[in-house]
Design an enzyme around this catalytic site. Structure first.
Site, short mmCIF file in Angstrom:
data_model
loop_
_atom_site.label_atom_id
_atom_site.label_comp_id
_atom_site.label_asym_id
_atom_site.label_seq_id
_atom_site.Cartn_x
_atom_site.Cartn_y
_atom_site.Cartn_z
N ASP A 1 -7.41 17.98 -14.86
CA ASP A 1 -7.71 16.60 -15.21
C ASP A 1 -7.35 16.44 -16.68
O ASP A 1 -8.00 16.99 -17.57
CB ASP A 1 -9.22 16.32 -14.97
CG ASP A 1 -9.57 14.85 -15.21
OD1 ASP A 1 -8.90 14.21 -16.03
OD2 ASP A 1 -10.55 14.38 -14.59
N TYR B 1 -16.48 16.01 -15.34
CA TYR B 1 -16.84 14.58 -15.37
C TYR B 1 -17.88 14.31 -14.26
O TYR B 1 -17.74 14.80 -13.13
CB TYR B 1 -15.57 13.74 -15.18
CG TYR B 1 -15.86 12.30 -14.89
CD1 TYR B 1 -16.54 11.52 -15.82
CD2 TYR B 1 -15.49 11.72 -13.69
CE1 TYR B 1 -16.84 10.20 -15.55
CE2 TYR B 1 -15.78 10.39 -13.41
CZ TYR B 1 -16.47 9.64 -14.35
OH TYR B 1 -16.78 8.34 -14.07
N ARG C 1 0.85 -1.21 0.00
CA ARG C 1 0.00 0.00 0.00
C ARG C 1 0.88 1.26 0.00
O ARG C 1 0.60 2.24 -0.67
CB ARG C 1 -0.96 0.03 1.20
CG ARG C 1 -1.65 1.38 1.33
CD ARG C 1 -2.91 1.39 2.19
NE ARG C 1 -2.82 0.61 3.38
CZ ARG C 1 -2.17 0.97 4.51
NH1 ARG C 1 -1.54 2.12 4.56
NH2 ARG C 1 -2.16 0.18 5.55
N LYS D 1 -8.05 5.30 -19.25
CA LYS D 1 -8.33 5.77 -20.60
C LYS D 1 -7.09 5.64 -21.50
O LYS D 1 -6.57 4.56 -21.64
CB LYS D 1 -8.88 7.19 -20.52
CG LYS D 1 -9.98 7.37 -19.46
CD LYS D 1 -11.18 6.51 -19.74
CE LYS D 1 -12.39 6.73 -18.86
NZ LYS D 1 -12.28 6.70 -17.43
N1 PLP Z 1 -11.82 12.08 -15.13
C1 PLP Z 1 -12.38 11.97 -16.33
C2 PLP Z 1 -12.27 13.10 -17.29
C3 PLP Z 1 -13.08 10.82 -16.68
O1 PLP Z 1 -13.65 10.73 -17.90
C4 PLP Z 1 -13.18 9.76 -15.75
C5 PLP Z 1 -13.92 8.52 -16.07
O2 PLP Z 1 -14.55 8.41 -17.07
C6 PLP Z 1 -12.59 9.92 -14.49
C7 PLP Z 1 -11.91 11.08 -14.22
C8 PLP Z 1 -12.72 8.85 -13.44
O3 PLP Z 1 -11.85 7.80 -13.71
P1 PLP Z 1 -12.08 6.28 -13.22
O4 PLP Z 1 -13.28 5.78 -13.93
O5 PLP Z 1 -10.81 5.62 -13.63
O6 PLP Z 1 -12.28 6.32 -11.76
#
Ligand code: PLP
Length: 400
Positions: free
Chosen positions: A179, A107, A55, A204
């Site tokens: 992000d 998001y 961890r 992604k």
């Molecule tokens: N940030 C963005 C722009 C996203 O599109 C997503 C998920 O689709 C996330 C964060 C969250 O990521 P996770 O699904 O890996 O927790």
């Protein structure tokens, strides 16, 4: 792709391909080993080695963290169990009662977390339209602990000028977070534009094969990185070694994948824009896109998410998605395979309907994550889908 975009730096392409290669393991293995061990033996009493418990630290995860930090031009990276884990860890840098300024169309999962914190009185959160300069100026005129940027935004691909917002936010002492999930460091490096922290859903483009859920945080300063690492360990949000191994494997083909994704997306966006039952197309690589000029300045690629609005709302969307063969109806994005999503019932269903309307997320909106399949197959699949969607329109709408 537009010729005026900056080129990939050769050294970044090479760094990406060689991420974790010949990592110094005593066996001389070219590809790094996978260390699954949860715990590491002490050399002797009170004599800890570099690692003691997964961890807190793990050699496979560290290789990924170092590679991502290098690619984002940061001073340290933390690999987390998901993108939401990365966002949660970063949110803990805001003191209880501190103020976060975030985009109203961020998001859906980020929106849900920030809104939950706000409702519980743990943070003050102001959601604003980052496309409205006066709203941004007004929000940043008051002290904020953190300014959250998502560019391109999801799903309307609104572009925020990172350097301009970062300069205003930092003048007021706020930490600036971007992000960078939609572009990856292959297409955008926010830390070089003035951001303090980059977060990723590595689920992604960074992993790129839709077989890992993961996240990462990269900080520009060592001190901020130490805080992020402390919270990730404290909250137990660090990523699993096997996920890190797979992500490191996927990362090595990032640039090759991005080139292909970008070419397919640009061609499909241009083609979709002239189809009769498509009301609007959002793609930063189109000159009609409101953020095109900023994107050209601050990005090295326009991305591979294309959003469109169909005439005919829900019913047209249902006809469009039923029968697609090259686009899977699924959440997520950034994998080699093409996906289609309906934000109102899928990715953004956790937003209340008023918040969705405010963010411009209508029922007829469709988001495509364009993969690296053959362009002709993708276009033919979409052409059939548009014909199905047109067939459910009332005759008056067709003749209008
Ligand atoms: N940030 C963005 C722009 C996203 O599109 C997503 C998920 O689709 C996330 C964060 C969250 O990521 P996770 O699904 O890996 O927790």
């Amino acid at each position: 792709m537009s010729k005026s975009l900056a080129k990939d730096s050769a050294s970044q392409v090479t760094q990406t391909v060689r991420a974790g290669i010949e990592c110094g393991d005593p066996t001389g293995c070219v590809v790094p080993p996978l260390h699954l061990s949860a715990t590491f033996a002490f050399r002797g009493f009170a004599d800890k080695r570099a690692y003691d418990y997964t961890r807190s630290g793990n050699p496979t995860r560290d290789l990924l963290a170092e590679a991502l930090s290098e690619l984002e031009r940061g001073e340290g990276g933390v690999v987390t169990a998901s993108g939401m884990a990365a966002i949660t860890v970063v949110g803990y840098l805001v003191p209880v009662g501190g103020r976060i300024v975030a985009p109203h169309d961020c998001y859906g999962g980020t929106y849900r977390l920030f809104e939950a914190w706000r409702q519980r009185g743990e943070r003050q959160v102001e959601f604003i339209d980052f496309g409205d300069e006066s709203a941004v100026r007004a929000a940043l005129a008051r002290p904020a602990a953190m300014v959250w940027i998502e560019t391109p935004s999801n799903p309307l691909l609104r572009i925020t000028d990172i350097a301009a917002v970062a300069a205003q936010a930092r003048a007021g002492g706020a930490l600036v977070v971007v992000d960078n999930t939609f572009l990856s460091p292959g297409w955008q490096q926010p830390l070089t534009l003035g951001a303090d922290i980059v977060v990723h859903s590595t689920t992604k483009y960074l992993n790129g094969h839709s077989d890992v859920v993961g996240g990462a945080v990269v900080a520009r300063d060592r001190a901020v990185h130490e805080q992020v690492a402390w919270w990730a360990n404290c909250l137990g949000l660090t990523g699993a070694p096997f996920d890190s191994y797979l992500t490191l494997r996927g990362l090595r083909t990032l640039h090759a994948r991005l080139d292909h994704h970008g070419r397919n997306a640009q061609s499909l966006a241009e083609w979709l824009e002239v189809q009769s039952n498509v009301r609007q197309v959002w793609y930063p690589g189109l000159s009609s896109h409101t953020g095109h000029d900023i994107a050209r300045r601050q990005q090295r690629g326009y991305g591979a998410i294309v959003t469109l609005e169909l005439d005919g709302g829900h019913e047209a969307v249902r006809a469009f998605v039923s029968g697609l063969t090259c686009f899977s109806l699924a959440e997520s994005l950034g994998g080699v395979e093409s996906l289609v999503a309906h934000p109102a019932t899928m990715t953004h269903s956790s937003m209340d309907p008023q918040a969705r309307t405010r963010a411009g997320l209508t029922d007829g909106l469709i988001r495509l994550s364009v993969g690296i399949e053959a362009l002709e197959d993708l276009r033919a699949d979409l052409a059939r889908a548009l014909a199905r969607a047109a067939s459910v329109l009332p005759r008056t709408a067709l003749s209008a």
